[in-house]
Design a protein around this motif. Structure first.
Motif, PDB file in Angstrom:
ATOM      1  N   TYR A   2      49.338 -52.415 -13.460  1.00  0.00           N
ATOM      2  CA  TYR A   2      50.378 -51.647 -14.138  1.00  0.00           C
ATOM      3  C   TYR A   2      51.170 -52.577 -15.061  1.00  0.00           C
ATOM      4  O   TYR A   2      52.273 -53.010 -14.742  1.00  0.00           O
ATOM      5  N   ASP A   9      35.393 -37.940 -19.492  1.00  0.00           N
ATOM      6  CA  ASP A   9      36.060 -38.895 -18.608  1.00  0.00           C
ATOM      7  C   ASP A   9      35.719 -40.348 -18.891  1.00  0.00           C
ATOM      8  O   ASP A   9      36.337 -41.255 -18.343  1.00  0.00           O
ATOM      9  N   ARG A  62      53.496 -43.830 -18.907  1.00  0.00           N
ATOM     10  CA  ARG A  62      53.193 -44.106 -17.505  1.00  0.00           C
ATOM     11  C   ARG A  62      54.493 -44.304 -16.724  1.00  0.00           C
ATOM     12  O   ARG A  62      55.411 -44.974 -17.202  1.00  0.00           O
ATOM     13  N   ARG A 110      47.149 -41.753 -11.278  1.00  0.00           N
ATOM     14  CA  ARG A 110      46.253 -42.858 -10.954  1.00  0.00           C
ATOM     15  C   ARG A 110      46.653 -43.471  -9.616  1.00  0.00           C
ATOM     16  O   ARG A 110      47.842 -43.647  -9.329  1.00  0.00           O
ATOM     17  N   PHE A 114      45.550 -46.859  -7.334  1.00  0.00           N
ATOM     18  CA  PHE A 114      44.756 -48.075  -7.216  1.00  0.00           C
ATOM     19  C   PHE A 114      44.941 -48.648  -5.819  1.00  0.00           C
ATOM     20  O   PHE A 114      46.049 -48.983  -5.405  1.00  0.00           O
ATOM     21  N   LEU A 151      40.218 -48.165  -8.771  1.00  0.00           N
ATOM     22  CA  LEU A 151      41.056 -47.160  -9.400  1.00  0.00           C
ATOM     23  C   LEU A 151      40.466 -45.767  -9.238  1.00  0.00           C
ATOM     24  O   LEU A 151      39.284 -45.531  -9.493  1.00  0.00           O
ATOM     25  N   GLY A 193      41.533 -41.472  -9.981  1.00  0.00           N
ATOM     26  CA  GLY A 193      42.497 -40.665 -10.704  1.00  0.00           C
ATOM     27  C   GLY A 193      41.950 -39.299 -11.051  1.00  0.00           C
ATOM     28  O   GLY A 193      40.752 -39.020 -10.925  1.00  0.00           O
ATOM     29  N   ASP A 207      42.766 -36.164 -14.188  1.00  0.00           N
ATOM     30  CA  ASP A 207      43.479 -35.765 -15.395  1.00  0.00           C
ATOM     31  C   ASP A 207      43.235 -34.289 -15.672  1.00  0.00           C
ATOM     32  O   ASP A 207      42.129 -33.770 -15.453  1.00  0.00           O
ATOM     33  N   ILE A 243      38.535 -39.673 -12.534  1.00  0.00           N
ATOM     34  CA  ILE A 243      38.406 -41.047 -13.004  1.00  0.00           C
ATOM     35  C   ILE A 243      38.086 -41.939 -11.804  1.00  0.00           C
ATOM     36  O   ILE A 243      38.833 -41.970 -10.827  1.00  0.00           O
ATOM     37  N   GLN A 247      37.584 -46.807 -13.587  1.00  0.00           N
ATOM     38  CA  GLN A 247      37.838 -47.085 -14.986  1.00  0.00           C
ATOM     39  C   GLN A 247      38.683 -48.347 -15.112  1.00  0.00           C
ATOM     40  O   GLN A 247      39.341 -48.798 -14.180  1.00  0.00           O
ATOM     41  N   PHE A 285      42.040 -50.354 -16.364  1.00  0.00           N
ATOM     42  CA  PHE A 285      43.420 -49.947 -16.203  1.00  0.00           C
ATOM     43  C   PHE A 285      44.007 -49.498 -17.525  1.00  0.00           C
ATOM     44  O   PHE A 285      44.977 -48.795 -17.572  1.00  0.00           O
TER      45      PHE A 285
END
Length: 881
Positions: free
Chosen positions: A616, A759, A799, A842, A844, A850, A852, A854, A876, A879, A881
Motif C-alpha cells: 500500500y 480482470d 485507495r 483488495r 493482501f 493479493l 480482490g 471489482d 483479482i 495481480q 499492487f
C-alpha cells in the motif's frame, strides 16, 4: 482494600492473641524481635514467598505498632494480588513476637462472556483487553476494561455507549470468577449541523471543510462519516485556527464551542464561536546563526518574500515539515548534511501595523556521524540481507535522507511489516558528534501458497503454486536450516503447476537480488513448459492428437544505477521459446503443423521510489520504459518475403467463368495465390512463385515466414501515488504498448500481442500474449481475436485502507479507467477510448498474496457491438499492487 482489626489495634494500642482469643495489652511503640510470621487466609502462594514479598525476616527488630508493619502492608498492597491484608499478634514471649498475616488472594479470571456484540467480535475484544484466563481480577482491570469499551464504540459514533461489568464466583474451581460484560451501544449518533459565529472573512463552508474529521451529515460524502470523536474534534478546532493562519489572520482563535444533543432527533449539534482579528503580511525575514548555508540559499528554500500574505502554516512547513520526513525544508537541509544537532526556530521580532518581521534563528551545532548500526527483530532473515540495504553506515556523515531511505529499502524487501519499522536513536553524543541507530523490525510471513480450483473455458482448472520469497540456496545441504525450509538469504523460488482436461503448464523460477553478494545486481532464471490440446467449445471435447507446446528458458540481470539517481534500475535479459504445433489448426495460428522459435532480448530502464509499504504505497512513483526485440533475420536469411503468398490469398474468388473479370467480395495482394472457380463448379488453381494452393492451405508458407520470430516491442508505464489526506491515496496510471515488424512484407508475428479488457488475468493462454486489465468489459474483449499490436490505457484510482496490519492488508478502491487497442498504427487514436468506473476491495495476506473483487460499469460498447458493456464483476488473484 480493607485493613481490618489491626488498624484499630494501632489506634487503641490493643492486640489479640490468636490462639487464646483474648486481648493482650502492650506498651504502644514497644520494640520486639520477630520470631516468625504465620500466614493464613485464602492463598495459593507459598507461605515463605508471601513473607518475603512483605519484606519481613525472622530475627529482625521491629516496633509494634510501627513503621515496619505499615511498610509490609504497603508492599503487599502494591503487588495487586490481594484483597485483604491483616496483621495480628500471634504470641509474645519476653522481647520476641510472632505475627499472624491473614490475607485473601484476589480471584483469577475464568470465562468471559459478552452481551450486546456479535459473536465474531468477542475474540477480538478479549484480545484487545487482555482478558486472558488466570489473570488477576481487581478494580483496576474492571475499570480499565469498561473505559476502553466505552471509548471504542464512541469512536465509531455510538456516543451513548454504556458498559456494565459483573463478576460471578465460579463454584467449579477455587478462587476463580467469571466475567459478564454487558454492552449497550445505543443508536449511532451523528452530527446534524455545525454552525459558526463571528466569521466574516472565511465562510462557514470553508471552516467546515477545514475540519477534516468532524463532519455534519452529507449523504453524498463517501470516505468521511459524521460521527463525533472528542479527540478528533479537538484537533479540528486547531485546524480551524490554521485555516485562518493560512489566509493571513494570525490572531484568529476559537473563543468558545458547544456540543449538545437534540434528544428528539437523536442528533448532535455543534456551535463554534471564532474571533478572526486582522489580516497580516510578512515583513523583513532575517537569518541569524547560519554559517554553513548562505542567506540566499535559505531564502530560496523558505520561498517566502516580504509583502506576501502571512501564512503561519506555510512558514512552519518551510522551516520543518512534520508531515513529510523527506520534505524540502530548512531543517532537512541541515539534517541531510550531518547537522543532527541543528535547530531552526522562526521568531516574530516586530509587528508594525499589518506587517510582521521574522528572525529565523539557527543553531547549527557540530557535524554528527553514524557510529553503531544494529537491527533487532529479524528472527528468520540473516543480518547481512538487511545491512546491505541500509544507507546508514558506521563512520558516515549523519543524513536524515539516508535514514528515511533505509526504512524504505527494508520495507521494499517484503520480509517485514513496513508499518512497524522504527529507527531508535541511541547514545546520542553531541560532544563526540556520534549517534547509534537501532532498527526495530517485525518479521512477517513472506512465502505464499496458491491453491485453487475453478471452472473456466468449459472445464475444471486446478492450480498449485508455491513461492518462497526469503529462500536460502546456500543452506540447501544444511540439515539444521530446514525449518521447514532453508530461509533467510532474500532469494525467491517459485514453483507453479496448472492443469485441466485440455492444457497443462509447469514453471520454475529463481531470483537472487545480490548476485555474487557484493553489489546490488539481481539475477533471475526461469524454465517453463506448457501444452495445450485442441478444445472444441461446441462439443466440449478434447482432441489430444492435436496439440500446441511451448518450452521456454529465460535469464536476466538487473543493476541499480547511481545516475541520474540511485532509484534507477537497468534490466537486461534473454529468453528462448520454442512453439511446437502438431495438427493444431485453429483461427489463432496461420499453420497447424511445425514449429517456431523465439530468441528475444529485452532491455528496461525503470525508476521506482514508491514508499514505504510495497503493498500500500502512499507516495512516490514508478516509471518503466522497456523494449523486447529479436534479431532482424530478414536482413541476412536470403528470403524474399514479398514473394511469399499469405494465408488470405485463396480468399480471392472469381465468379462466373474462369477468365471472367467480374470480381466480387475479394481483395488482391501482389504475389498472392489466386483461386479460380468455373461455372460448373470445377475448381482451378493458379500457381504463383512456385507455391501451390495446398502449400498455402497447409501453412507451409507461414511456417517459413515464422520459422524464427522477428519483431520488436516497446512499452511505457507511469505509475504515481499521491497522498490526498491521511492514508487516502490517489493512484494515477498511464500505459502504452506497441508491437512492430522490421520487414513489412514479413508482417507482424501472431505471438506476443496485446489483449485489452477485463480482470487482466492471463488464465491458460500460451501464446506469449500480454493481457491488459481494463475493468468494466469482458476479458480480452477490446482486442480482436488475434490480438492487438498497439494499446494505451489510463487509470485514476482512490485507495483507502481499512487495516494495514501485517496479518492482512485490506483497502477499498474506487476508480476511473479508459483505454483502447488497435491492430495497426494507422488506426491509433489516443482520444477514442473505452471508458469505465467502479469500486472494489483488495485483501493482501502474506500466505496467499493479493485477492480482490471489482464491480465496474463500462460506459461504451465493445467493438463490433452497439450496446454499452454495462456492469461487470471481476475477481483479482495475484495481480500486482
Amino acid at each position: 482494600m480493607q485493613w481490618k482489626s489491626f488498624l484499630l489495634l494501632l489506634i487503641l494500642g490493643n492486640v489479640f492473641y490468636a490462639n487464646a482469643q483474648e486481648r493482650l495489652p502492650f506498651d504502644q511503640g514497644k520494640k520486639y524481635i520477630l520470631s516468625g510470621v504465620r500466614v493464613t487466609g485464602k492463598i495459593s502462594y507459598n507461605e515463605q514467598t508471601v513473607v518475603t514479598f512483605a519484606g519481613l525476616e525472622k530475627g529482625q527488630n521491629l516496633t509494634v505498632p510501627g513503621e515496619e508493619i505499615s511498610n509490609a502492608i504497603k508492599k503487599l498492597g502494591k503487588l495487586g494480588l490481594f484483597s485483604d491484608i491483616d496483621f495480628y499478634v500471634d504470641q509474645i514471649k519476653g522481647d520476641s513476637i510472632s505475627l499472624e498475616l491473614n490475607i485473601n488472594e484476589l480471584p483469577k479470571l475464568g470465562e468471559v462472556k459478552f452481551n450486546g456484540v456479535k459473536k465474531n467480535k468477542v475474540e477480538e475484544l478479549i484480545k484487545e483487553n487482555s482478558l486472558t484466563k488466570g489473570k488477576i481480577v481487581n478494580e483496576n482491570l474492571i475499570t480499565t476494561t469498561k473505559n476502553y469499551l466505552e471509548n471504542k464504540y464512541k469512536k465509531d459514533g455510538y456516543f451513548n455507549t454504556k458498559v456494565a461489568i459483573r463478576t460471578i464466583i465460579d463454584t467449579s474451581t477455587v478462587n476463580n470468577v467469571n466475567m459478564l460484560i454487558n454492552i449497550d451501544k445505543g443508536d449511532k449518533v451523528k452530527i446534524e449541523k455545525i454552525t459558526f459565529e463571528g466569521n466574516s472573512k472565511l465562510s462557514s463552508k470553508k471552516l467546515r471543510k477545514a475540519m477534516k474529521n468532524t463532519k455534519q451529515i452529507n449523504r453524498i460524502r463517501i470516505f468521511k462519516s459524521s460521527k463525533f470523536i472528542k479527540g478528533k474534534y479537538n484537533e479540528d478546532l486547531v485546524k480551524i485556527v490554521d485555516a485562518y493562519k493560512e489566509k493571513g489572520y494570525r490572531d484568529a482563535r476559537v473563543i468558545s464551542d458547544s456540543v449538545w444533543m437534540d434528544q428528539k432527533r437523536k442528533k448532535l449539534a455543534i456551535n463554534i464561536k471564532v474571533e478572526e482579528g486582522q489580516k497580516y503580511y510578512f515583513g523583513n525575514i532575517k537569518f541569524i546563526g547560519n554559517s554553513v548555508y548562505s542567506d540566499k540559499l535559505l531564502s530560496e528554500i523558505l520561498g517566502i518574500q516580504k509583502g506576501d500574505v502571512y501564512n503561519g502554516v506555510l512558514l512552519e512547513k518551510r522551516v520543518a515539515d512534520k508531515s513529510k520526513p523527506d520534505g524540502e525544508d530548512i531543517t532537512n537541509l541541515y539534517q541531510n548534511n550531518g547537522y543532527l544537532f541543528s535547530n531552526v526556530n522562526p521568531v516574530e521580532v516586530k509587528t508594525a501595523n499589518d506587517s510582521i518581521d521574522f528572525e529565523i534563528r539557527i543553531t547549527e551545532g557540530p557535524i554528527a556521524y553514524f557510529n553503531k548500526i544494529t537491527v533487532v527483530g529479524n528472527d528468520k532473515t540473516n543480518d547481512k540481507i538487511i545491512y546491505r540495504e541500509l544507507r546508514t553506515r558506521p563512520g558516515q556523515k549523519y543524513s536524515k535522507e539516508d535514514l528515511v531511505r533505509s526504512i524504505r529499502e527494508i520495507g521494499q524487501l517484503g520480509f517485514f511489516d513496513p508499518e512497524a519499522i522504527k529507527p531508535d536513536f541511541k547514545n546520542v553524543d553531541p560532544t563526540a558528534g556520534t549517534v547509534d541507530i537501532e532498527y526495530h523490525l517485525a518479521e512477517k510471513g513472506s512465502s505464499q501458497i496458491e491453491l485453487q480450483g475453478g471452472y473456466g473455458g468449459g472445464g475444471f482448472i486446478g492450480t498449485l503454486g508455491l513461492s518462497f520469497n526469503n529462500f536460502s540456496t546456500r543452506s540447501l545441504f544444511k540439515k539444521d536450516a530446514y525449518k521447514p525450509l532453508p530461509m533467510g538469504d532474500g532469494q525467491k523460488v517459485s514453483l507453479r503447476a496448472q492443469a485441466s482436461s485440455y492444457f497443462r503448464t509447469y514453471s520454475l523460477s529463481l531470483s537472487e537480488p545480490w548476485f555474487g553478494g557484493k553489489k546490488p545486481i539481481s539475477f533471475s532464471a526461469s524454465l517453463s513448459s506448457s501444452q495445450q490440446f485442441l478444445y472444441t467449445g461446441y462439443s466440449s471435447s478434447v482432441d489430444k492428437s492435436k496439440s500446441f507446446t511451448i518450452t521456454s528458458l529465460s535469464l536476466g540481470l538487473a543493476k541499480k544505477l547511481k545516475v541520474p539517481d540511485d532509484y534507477f534500475v537497468l534490466s537486461t535479459g534473454v529468453s528462448l521459446q520454442q512453439y511446437k504445433l502438431h495438427n493444431y489448426n485453429t483461427g489463432l495460428f496461420t499453420f497447424g503443423d511445425g514449429s517456431c522459435k523465439n530468441l528475444s532480448f529485452n532491455v528496461a530502464l525503470s525508476r521506482n521510489n514508491k514508499a514505504f509499504n510495497p503493498v500500500y504505497p502512499t507516495q512516490g512513483s514508478e516509471f518503466t520504459l522497456s523494449t523486447k526485440f529479436t534479431l532482424p533475420y530478414s536482413m541476412f536469411n536470403n528470403v524474399n518475403y514479398s514473394d511469399l503468398p499469405n494465408q488470405a490469398a485463396y480468399k480471392l474468388t472469381y465468379q462466373g467463368t474462369a477468365r471472367n473479370s467480374n470480381v466480387d467480395n475479394a481483395w488482391i495482394n501482389t504475389g498472392d495465390f489466386i483461386k479460380l472457380t468455373t461455372v460448373n463448379g470445377v475448381t482451378d488453381y493458379v500457381k504463383v512463385n512456385d507455391y501451390t494452393q495446398a502449400d498455402v492451405d497447409q501453412g507451409k508458407v507461414d511456417q517459413k515466414r515464422f520459422n524464427w520470430l522477428e519483431f520488436y516491442k516497446v512499452k511505457f508505464k507511469a505509475d504515481w501515488y499521491t497522498k490526498i489526506y491521511g492514508n487516502l491515496v490517489l493512484r494515477s496510471l498511464g500505459e502504452f504498448g506497441f508491437l512492430g515488424a522490421y520487414n513489412f512484407n514479413r508482417g507482424v508475428v501472431p505471438f506476443e500481442r496485446f489483449y485489452l479488457g477485463g480482470d487482466g488475468l492471463a488464465n491458460y493462454s500460451l501464446d506469449g500474449r500480454e493481457v491488459i486489465q481494463l475493468r468494466g468489459y469482458p476479458n480480452q474483449s477490446l482486442s480482436s481475436t488475434t490480438g492487438s499490436t498497439i494499446y494505451n490505457k489510463f487509470s485514476l484510482e482512490l485507495r483507502y485502507p481499512i487495516t494495514l496490519k501485517p496479518q492482512a492488508t485490506i483497502y477499498a478502491i474506487t476508480f476511473l479507467e479508459a483505454g483502447s487497442a488497435y491492430n495497426k498504427f494507422q488506426e491509433y487514436n489516443p482520444f477514442v477510448l473505452q471508458r469505465s468506473a467502479g469500486v472494489g476491495i483488495r485483501i493482501f495476506m502474506p500466505a496467499f498474496g493479493l485477492l480482490g473483487i471489482d464491480f465496474a460499469n463500462g460506459f461504451d460498447p465493445v467493438p463490433g457491438q452497439t450496446q454499452k458493456s454495462g456492469w461487470q464483476t471481476h475477481f483479482i488473484i495475484g495481480q500486482q499492487f
